[in-house]
Design an enzyme around this catalytic site. Structure first.
Site, PDB file in Angstrom:
ATOM      1  N   HIS A  93      22.735  51.646 100.481  1.00  0.00           N
ATOM      2  CA  HIS A  93      23.123  50.172 100.408  1.00  0.00           C
ATOM      3  C   HIS A  93      23.886  49.638 101.462  1.00  0.00           C
ATOM      4  CE1 HIS A  93      24.267  46.286  98.828  1.00  0.00           C
ATOM      5  NE2 HIS A  93      23.447  46.427  97.832  1.00  0.00           N
ATOM      6  N   GLU A 163      16.007  45.697 101.927  1.00  0.00           N
ATOM      7  CA  GLU A 163      17.208  44.435 101.590  1.00  0.00           C
ATOM      8  C   GLU A 163      17.457  44.116 103.128  1.00  0.00           C
ATOM      9  OE1 GLU A 163      19.068  44.804  97.409  1.00  0.00           O
ATOM     10  OE2 GLU A 163      20.103  45.723  98.910  1.00  0.00           O
TER      11      GLU A 163
HETATM   12  P1  PGA Z   1      22.450  39.654  95.633  1.00  0.00           P
HETATM   13  O1  PGA Z   1      22.756  41.408  95.717  1.00  0.00           O
HETATM   14  O2  PGA Z   1      21.160  39.814  94.800  1.00  0.00           O
HETATM   15  O3  PGA Z   1      23.721  39.259  95.062  1.00  0.00           O
HETATM   16  O4  PGA Z   1      22.025  39.306  97.085  1.00  0.00           O
HETATM   17  C1  PGA Z   1      21.526  42.168  96.123  1.00  0.00           C
HETATM   18  C2  PGA Z   1      22.046  43.524  96.529  1.00  0.00           C
HETATM   19  O5  PGA Z   1      22.929  43.682  97.180  1.00  0.00           O
HETATM   20  O6  PGA Z   1      21.391  44.567  95.953  1.00  0.00           O
END
Ligand code: PGA
Length: 249
Positions: A93, A163
Site C-alpha cells: 500500500h 491504486e
Molecule cells: P481512500 O483510500 O478510498 O480513502 O482514497 C483507498 C486506499 O488507500 O486503499
C-alpha cells in the site's frame, strides 16, 4: 463475483465503533453474498475483536512482516495472521511504501503470505503522472518485482490492486477516470503476461482503489473493468457503504 476490500486503515478509534462497523459490514456482506466476496482488513489490534462478527465476510489484514524471525518488535508474522483466521493481506500500500517498504520488501511479504496460504492483495500505483509517461516504468517495476519469485502455480492465489497515489485519501488530487483505470489494468496484465502467459495474467483479479465511493464504484467495475474495489474512507461509513453495494446492482 465482485471482490470488495474494506481497508479500515487506523480506524475506528474505539472498540465499540469497530464492533458496530463490523456488524453493519457483515449485514451487507450477508445480503449480497451471491454477488460480492467481501474482505475486511481491520487494524491488527482490532482483528480478534471483530472476527466473530464477520461471519459473511473474510478476514484480512493491512500488512505483514517480511521475514520470519521472532525478534521483530512491533511486527506481525504470516503464521500468526493465519492462526487468527486472516486469509487476505494488503501489501505494498502506498502508505506503507511511504514508511519505507520497498519493492523488494513487498516481494518478501508476498513470499511469506503464499507460504501460509494467505492471499496477498498487491497494491501498485504511481505517485504522480508525468506527460512523458515515465510513471509507467515505476508501475512496471512494482509489478515485475512483486511477481519475481512467485511460481506459476501460485498465481491463482494473488490479487492486484491498482491504486494511483494521487487519487488516494482526503488530499487526493482528483479521482481517476474509468478509462484510466481500464488502461492501467490492461498494462498490469500485460506485464504479468510477459513473465508468464496471457491465460495466467487474465485469471488474476485486478482491483481499483483510490477515492472509491457510492457514486463512482459502479463505473470502475463496468467501464473500468476492475474485478473489485479497495475501499478506504467509504468502508468506514455504513450508510454510504450500503449505497455503494446497492449501486453495483
Ligand atoms: P481512500 O483510500 O478510498 O480513502 O482514497 C483507498 C486506499 O488507500 O486503499
Amino acid at each position: 463475483m465482485v471482490l470488495l476490500v474494506s481497508n479500515w486503515k487506523m480506524a475506528p478509534e474505539t472498540k465499540q465503533k469497530s464492533l458496530a462497523l463490523a456488524r453493519a459490514t457483515n449485514t451487507l456482506a450477508k445480503k449480497y453474498k451471491k454477488k460480492i466476496d467481501w474482505v475486511v482488513c481491520p487494524p491488527f489490534l482490532t482483528i480478534a475483536t471483530v472476527q466473530k462478527l464477520l461471519k459473511s465476510a473474510t478476514l484480512g489484514a493491512q500488512t505483514v512482516a517480511s521475514r520470519i524471525e521472532v525478534a521483530q518488535t512491533g511486527l506481525i508474522g504470516a503464521s500468526m495472521l493465519r492462526d487468527f483466521g486472516v486469509r487476505y493481506v494488503i501489501v505494498g500500500h502506498s502508505e506503507a511504501r511511504s514508511r519505507g517498504e520497498t519493492n523488494e520488501i513487498v516481494a518478501q511479504q508476498i513470499g511469506q503470505l503464499l507460504e501460509k496460504k494467505i492471499v496477498p492483495i498487491i497494491c501498485v500505483g504511481e505517485r504522480e503522472r508525468d506527460p512523458q509517461g515515465w510513471y509507467l516504468g515505476t508501475l512496471k517495476e512494482q509489478v515485475e518485482t512483486a511477481i519475481s519469485h512467485i511460481p506459476k502455480a501460485m498465481l491463482k492465489n494473488i490479487v492486484f490492486a491498482y491504486e494511483p497515489v494521487w487519487a488516494i485519501g482526503k488530499d487526493a488530487e482528483r479521482v481517476a477516470t474509468a478509462a484510466e483505470c481500464h488502461a492501467m489494468i490492461i498494462f498490469i496484465r500485460k506485464i504479468i503476461a510477459d513473465r508468464f502467459d496471457d491465460k495466467s495474467a487474465g485469471s488474476i483479479p485486478v482491483l481499483y482503489g483510490g477515492s472509491v465511493d457510492e457514486l463512482n464504484a459502479r463505473t470502475f467495475i463496468v467501464e473500468g473493468t476492475a474485478q473489485g474495489l479497495l475501499m478506504g474512507r467509504v468502508s468506514l461509513d455504513a450508510k454510504r457503504l450500503a449505497k455503494l453495494v446497492e449501486s453495483l446492482g
